[in-house]
Structure formats: structure tokens, C-alpha cells
Design a protein around this motif. Structure first.
Motif, PDB file in Angstrom:
ATOM      1  N   TRP A  96      12.172   6.024  25.432  1.00 38.52           N
ATOM      2  CA  TRP A  96      11.870   6.740  24.191  1.00 38.52           C
ATOM      3  C   TRP A  96      11.999   8.236  24.461  1.00 38.52           C
ATOM      4  O   TRP A  96      11.309   8.793  25.310  1.00 38.52           O
ATOM      5  CB  TRP A  96      10.455   6.404  23.736  1.00 38.52           C
ATOM      6  N   GLN A  97      12.903   8.898  23.774  1.00 42.81           N
ATOM      7  CA  GLN A  97      13.203  10.313  24.002  1.00 42.81           C
ATOM      8  C   GLN A  97      13.067  11.083  22.691  1.00 42.81           C
ATOM      9  O   GLN A  97      14.039  11.283  21.959  1.00 42.81           O
ATOM     10  CB  GLN A  97      14.615  10.458  24.590  1.00 42.81           C
ATOM     11  N   PRO A  98      11.846  11.519  22.361  1.00 36.59           N
ATOM     12  CA  PRO A  98      11.629  12.230  21.101  1.00 36.59           C
ATOM     13  C   PRO A  98      12.197  13.643  21.068  1.00 36.59           C
ATOM     14  O   PRO A  98      12.179  14.289  20.019  1.00 36.59           O
ATOM     15  CB  PRO A  98      10.107  12.246  20.969  1.00 36.59           C
ATOM     16  N   LEU A  99      12.673  14.142  22.186  1.00 41.54           N
ATOM     17  CA  LEU A  99      13.375  15.427  22.214  1.00 41.54           C
ATOM     18  C   LEU A  99      14.518  15.308  23.214  1.00 41.54           C
ATOM     19  O   LEU A  99      14.541  14.400  24.054  1.00 41.54           O
ATOM     20  CB  LEU A  99      12.430  16.572  22.580  1.00 41.54           C
ATOM     21  N   PRO A 100      15.522  16.182  23.126  1.00 36.96           N
ATOM     22  CA  PRO A 100      16.688  16.068  24.013  1.00 36.96           C
ATOM     23  C   PRO A 100      16.260  16.016  25.472  1.00 36.96           C
ATOM     24  O   PRO A 100      15.447  16.828  25.928  1.00 36.96           O
ATOM     25  CB  PRO A 100      17.491  17.336  23.709  1.00 36.96           C
ATOM     26  N   LEU A 357      21.589  26.077  34.079  1.00 41.23           N
ATOM     27  CA  LEU A 357      21.375  26.833  32.851  1.00 41.23           C
ATOM     28  C   LEU A 357      22.487  26.553  31.845  1.00 41.23           C
ATOM     29  O   LEU A 357      22.230  26.459  30.628  1.00 41.23           O
ATOM     30  CB  LEU A 357      21.297  28.327  33.176  1.00 41.23           C
ATOM     31  N   GLU A 358      23.714  26.401  32.306  1.00 37.99           N
ATOM     32  CA  GLU A 358      24.817  26.040  31.414  1.00 37.99           C
ATOM     33  C   GLU A 358      24.546  24.706  30.721  1.00 37.99           C
ATOM     34  O   GLU A 358      24.796  24.556  29.519  1.00 37.99           O
ATOM     35  CB  GLU A 358      26.125  25.963  32.199  1.00 37.99           C
ATOM     36  N   VAL A 359      24.038  23.744  31.483  1.00 37.31           N
ATOM     37  CA  VAL A 359      23.713  22.437  30.893  1.00 37.31           C
ATOM     38  C   VAL A 359      22.595  22.579  29.872  1.00 37.31           C
ATOM     39  O   VAL A 359      22.678  22.038  28.752  1.00 37.31           O
ATOM     40  CB  VAL A 359      23.318  21.434  31.991  1.00 37.31           C
ATOM     41  N   TYR A 360      21.546  23.313  30.204  1.00 39.40           N
ATOM     42  CA  TYR A 360      20.428  23.494  29.274  1.00 39.40           C
ATOM     43  C   TYR A 360      20.915  24.111  27.949  1.00 39.40           C
ATOM     44  O   TYR A 360      20.537  23.662  26.862  1.00 39.40           O
ATOM     45  CB  TYR A 360      19.366  24.421  29.882  1.00 39.40           C
ATOM     46  N   ARG A 361      21.756  25.129  28.062  1.00 40.07           N
ATOM     47  CA  ARG A 361      22.228  25.816  26.852  1.00 40.07           C
ATOM     48  C   ARG A 361      23.108  24.900  26.018  1.00 40.07           C
ATOM     49  O   ARG A 361      23.044  24.903  24.778  1.00 40.07           O
ATOM     50  CB  ARG A 361      22.975  27.083  27.229  1.00 40.07           C
ATOM     51  N   ARG A 362      23.923  24.076  26.678  1.00 42.25           N
ATOM     52  CA  ARG A 362      24.786  23.155  25.968  1.00 42.25           C
ATOM     53  C   ARG A 362      23.952  22.111  25.213  1.00 42.25           C
ATOM     54  O   ARG A 362      24.216  21.783  24.062  1.00 42.25           O
ATOM     55  CB  ARG A 362      25.716  22.465  26.966  1.00 42.25           C
ATOM     56  N   VAL A 363      22.917  21.598  25.891  1.00 42.84           N
ATOM     57  CA  VAL A 363      22.057  20.595  25.253  1.00 42.84           C
ATOM     58  C   VAL A 363      21.279  21.216  24.098  1.00 42.84           C
ATOM     59  O   VAL A 363      21.148  20.635  23.019  1.00 42.84           O
ATOM     60  CB  VAL A 363      21.094  19.989  26.287  1.00 42.84           C
ATOM     61  N   ALA A 364      20.752  22.446  24.312  1.00 44.02           N
ATOM     62  CA  ALA A 364      19.992  23.119  23.259  1.00 44.02           C
ATOM     63  C   ALA A 364      20.875  23.386  22.039  1.00 44.02           C
ATOM     64  O   ALA A 364      20.425  23.235  20.889  1.00 44.02           O
ATOM     65  CB  ALA A 364      19.405  24.429  23.786  1.00 44.02           C
ATOM     66  N   ALA A 365      22.123  23.744  22.270  1.00 39.86           N
ATOM     67  CA  ALA A 365      23.032  24.027  21.156  1.00 39.86           C
ATOM     68  C   ALA A 365      23.383  22.775  20.372  1.00 39.86           C
ATOM     69  O   ALA A 365      23.729  22.855  19.193  1.00 39.86           O
ATOM     70  CB  ALA A 365      24.320  24.675  21.698  1.00 39.86           C
ATOM     71  N   GLY A 366      23.290  21.632  21.013  1.00 39.83           N
ATOM     72  CA  GLY A 366      23.662  20.394  20.343  1.00 39.83           C
ATOM     73  C   GLY A 366      22.522  19.635  19.730  1.00 39.83           C
ATOM     74  O   GLY A 366      22.690  18.496  19.297  1.00 39.83           O
ATOM     75  N   ARG A 367      21.338  20.260  19.667  1.00 37.01           N
ATOM     76  CA  ARG A 367      20.176  19.564  19.096  1.00 37.01           C
ATOM     77  C   ARG A 367      20.431  19.166  17.664  1.00 37.01           C
ATOM     78  O   ARG A 367      20.950  19.955  16.901  1.00 37.01           O
ATOM     79  CB  ARG A 367      18.939  20.452  19.154  1.00 37.01           C
TER      80      ARG A 367
END
Length: 367
Positions: A96-100, A357-367
Motif C-alpha cells: 500500500w503506497q499512499p504517496l509516491p 536527487l535527480e530521481v527524487y525530482r523526477r518522481v516529485a514532478a510526476g505526482r
């Protein structure tokens, strides 16, 4: 960004192995990120850098034997917080993943070596694979691990990134700590090799002992690292009588003390049969010390100027490689050490963090 981070490997008295990775993510980060650190053992401190950007959150959740802290407690707690994403750092993640959710899957050993019980089969064969397929992104630490992961779950390829670990910045600076006095006294000025890996069977401490026993120089000693108190005593009692005084067991060493131990050694023996990422293979070379290992798994990606490769089951070759390192001319070692130091620059934690950090930003942008 505010990132939730599973930091159970920092919820301990001493940071080792996986804890180094998690600690360096925190140390390398800047003011643009704050961290909420999740852990589960109130008996121990949660080690982390000082500052308001780091919020420790140690909480218990009933049913940890069934992984309920991870599968229910963690997502329930995380969803109530203003987090950009959750990073699970230990190779497992909630279904269960309620956030990315980002997960670091270091290797696939847990899937191959899991206990053969109904609960463990359900968890490793069904729950975690299903959770991986829901993850926003998967990070792994070597091309070898990437191949193993894609052999099991090829559909993860678009969301799978290889980011090598780094090594401590101390390896790029002059030593600032000596070998512990008790260990120096036990060595008595003798030359020595180092074994790093502890008692785990696949690390092959017994092979390192056999390599020492095959040396023509009876004064050469072996310093074994990574053993807890009970494991040290068990391993000491199992030594052949003729090696009782030649194999020494180091207690817990700080990074600076381990660096000093490496630098004064004739070689580092690393006979492991599998690693997702082998820290000692890089650390030894950064310290200017020859390292001997077999070209297995991710270790093929860590071959540098001070590496000697030998087949895993060729004891004669292992013994010859250690003897060669022990008799290497100082000028030749210095030349290789200079080249190894330059090579090791590619394994700085700053670069590893930049790619996270690149991965974090990519995931955050795709929320």
C-alpha cells in the motif's frame, strides 16, 4: 522537498554497511530538502546529522514479525504528513503506497535465500514483487544487480536506475586517526593483511585463513574485521592451533581507524562470493592498498589499479597473490596507489547523492 526516509539501519549504536549509504544521503543533502526519518526501535538512538532538516520518528507497530511495521504502520504514518515522497532504503517496501514511493533494491539475495516457510514465501514471492511493480522508481547499486532484477521483473526497466555507492571522504585526505592501541600492541610491529566481511558464510573468512596459512612468511598476520563479540570468540576457537597467534580480531573500528588499518596493510583479502556493492574493494584501493578478490557479480565493476583478480576456488592463486602483494616493491606500490586514488574519485558520495536527487525530482514532478 520533504522526504520520508526509512532509516532503521541508523537506529543503532554503530553505523555499518547499509547505514553508511543512508547516512551519506543525509550528509550530502542541501537546504532544499528536509528529511523525516522513520525507525522502529526505541531502545536505541536514531543517528543522523545535526540540524532542523532532520526529524527522527521512532515508532513501534504491533506485528513486526509479520512485517506489519513496514506494510501498515509505515504507510499509515507517512500519509498523515506533508511528504513529497517516501524512500524505502532497505530493499523492501509496502504494498500500500499512499504517496509516491522510491525503493533501493540493493540486490536479489533476499528473494533467493528466503526461509522456506509459508509466511516468507508469501512475503518475498508475492507481496514485495507486487509492491515493486507499484513503486514510482527503483534504485539499485550495480549493473550486476540491475541484470538480476530485470531477469525477474523486466517490466521495471523504465523505472530502474543504477546509482553506485560512494566511499567516505576521509579516503581522499591524509589519515587523521591511528590504528587502535590494543590492536597495535597485538600486532607487535608485524606486517599484516586485512579481511573485511565478518562471519557471514558467503564472505568466506575460512578462505582468508587458508590463504594466510599458505604463506611462506610465518610472521605475516591477518586482522579480521566485522565480527561481533560472540562471533569473534567462536571464530577464534575454531582457528587451527598454529594460527592462533597470527589471526587477530578487530573490535568495532571507526571509518578513520579502518582507513589507517587499510593503509598500513600489505593487502586486503576480500574472498566474498557475492556483493551488491563491495565497499572494501574500493576503500582499499583509495587507501593505496592492494585488494584481492574474484571477478564475481558486481565486483567486476570495481576492478582498479590495485586489484588482483583470482578464481574463487583456486587457493594456490590466492596464496600467490597475497605473497606478491606482501613483497611488492615500495616504488611500484606507490605508483599504483597514485593511479588508484585517481580511479577512486569516481566513487564519491557527492555524485551518488546528485543522482538520487535527480530521481527524487523526477518522481516529485510526476505526482
Amino acid at each position: 522537498m520533504k522526504i520520508g526516509l526509512v532509516a532503521r539501519c541508523l537506529n543503532t549504536a554503530h553505523v555499518r554497511g547499509m547505514g553508511k549509504y543512508v547516512m551519506e544521503l543525509l550528509r550530502q543533502s542541501g537546504d532544499d530538502i528536509s528529511w523525516h526519518l522513520f525507525a522502529d526501535d526505541p531502545r536505541h538512538p536514531l543517528l543522523h546529522p545535526e540540524g532542523p532538516r532532520f526529524t527522527p520518528d521512532i515508532f513501534e507497530f504491533r506485528g513486526d514479525r509479520l512485517q506489519l511495521w513496514e506494510q501498515l504502520g509505515l504507510p499509515m504514518r507517512a500519509r498523515r504528513m506533508p511528504l513529497t515522497l517516501l524512500h524505502c532504503t532497505e530493499g523492501a517496501l509496502p504494498l500500500w503506497q499512499p504517496l509516491p514511493t522510491v525503493v533501493t533494491l540493493h540486490d536479489t539475495l533476499a528473494f533467493e535465500e528466503r526461509p522456506d516457510t509459508a509466511g516468507q514465501r508469501l512475503y518475498w514471492d508475492h507481496v514485495i514483487p507486487a509492491a515493486l511493480k507499484r513503486a514510482a522508481h527503483v534504485i539499485t547499486i550495480s549493473e550486476c544487480s540491475r541484470r538480476d532484477i530485470l531477469a525477474r521483473w523486466p517490466e521495471l526497466e523504465p523505472r530502474l536506475t543504477v546509482i553506485h555507492h560512494g566511499i567516505e571522504t576521509a579516503y581522499f585526505a591524509p589519515p587523521n586517526a591511528p590504528i587502535p592501541a590494543t590492536l597495535q600492541q597485538a600486532l607487535g610491529g608485524a606486517r599484516y593483511a586485512v579481511y573485511v566481511g565478518g562471519p557471514m558464510k558467503r564472505k568466506r573468512f575460512d578462505w582468508a585463513v587458508q590463504t594466510l596459512a599458505a604463506q611462506p612468511d610465518p610472521s605475516l598476520k591477518l586482522v579480521a574485521c566485522g565480527f561481533g563479540a560472540n562471533a569473534r570468540e567462536t571464530a577464534r576457537q575454531a582457528l587451527p592451533r598454529e594460527l592462533q597467534g597470527r589471526v587477530l580480531f578487530a573490535e568495532f573500528l571507526s571509518d578513520a581507524e579502518l582507513l589507517a588499518l587499510y593503509r598500513d596493510a600489505v593487502a586486503v583479502l576480500y574472498p566474498t562470493l557475492y556483493e551488491g556493492f563491495g565497499f572494501p574493494a574500493v576503500e582499499a584501493q583509495a587507501a593505496g592498498t592492494p585488494v584481492i578478490f574474484s571477478p564475481l557479480g558486481s565486483l567486476t565493476e570495481l576492478v582498479g589499479p590495485l586489484t588482483t583478480l583470482v578464481l574463487e576456488n583456486d587457493l594456490t592463486a590466492w596464496a600467490a597473490a597475497l605473497h606478491e602483494a606482501a613483497t611488492l616493491a615500495p616504488a611500484a606500490r606507490a605508483d599504483k596507489a597514485a593511479r588508484a586514488g585517481a580511479w577512486a574519485q569516481g566513487f564519491r558520495w557527492e555524485e551518488s547523492y546528485r543522482r538520487h536527487l535527480e530521481v527524487y525530482r523526477r518522481v516529485a514532478a510526476g505526482r
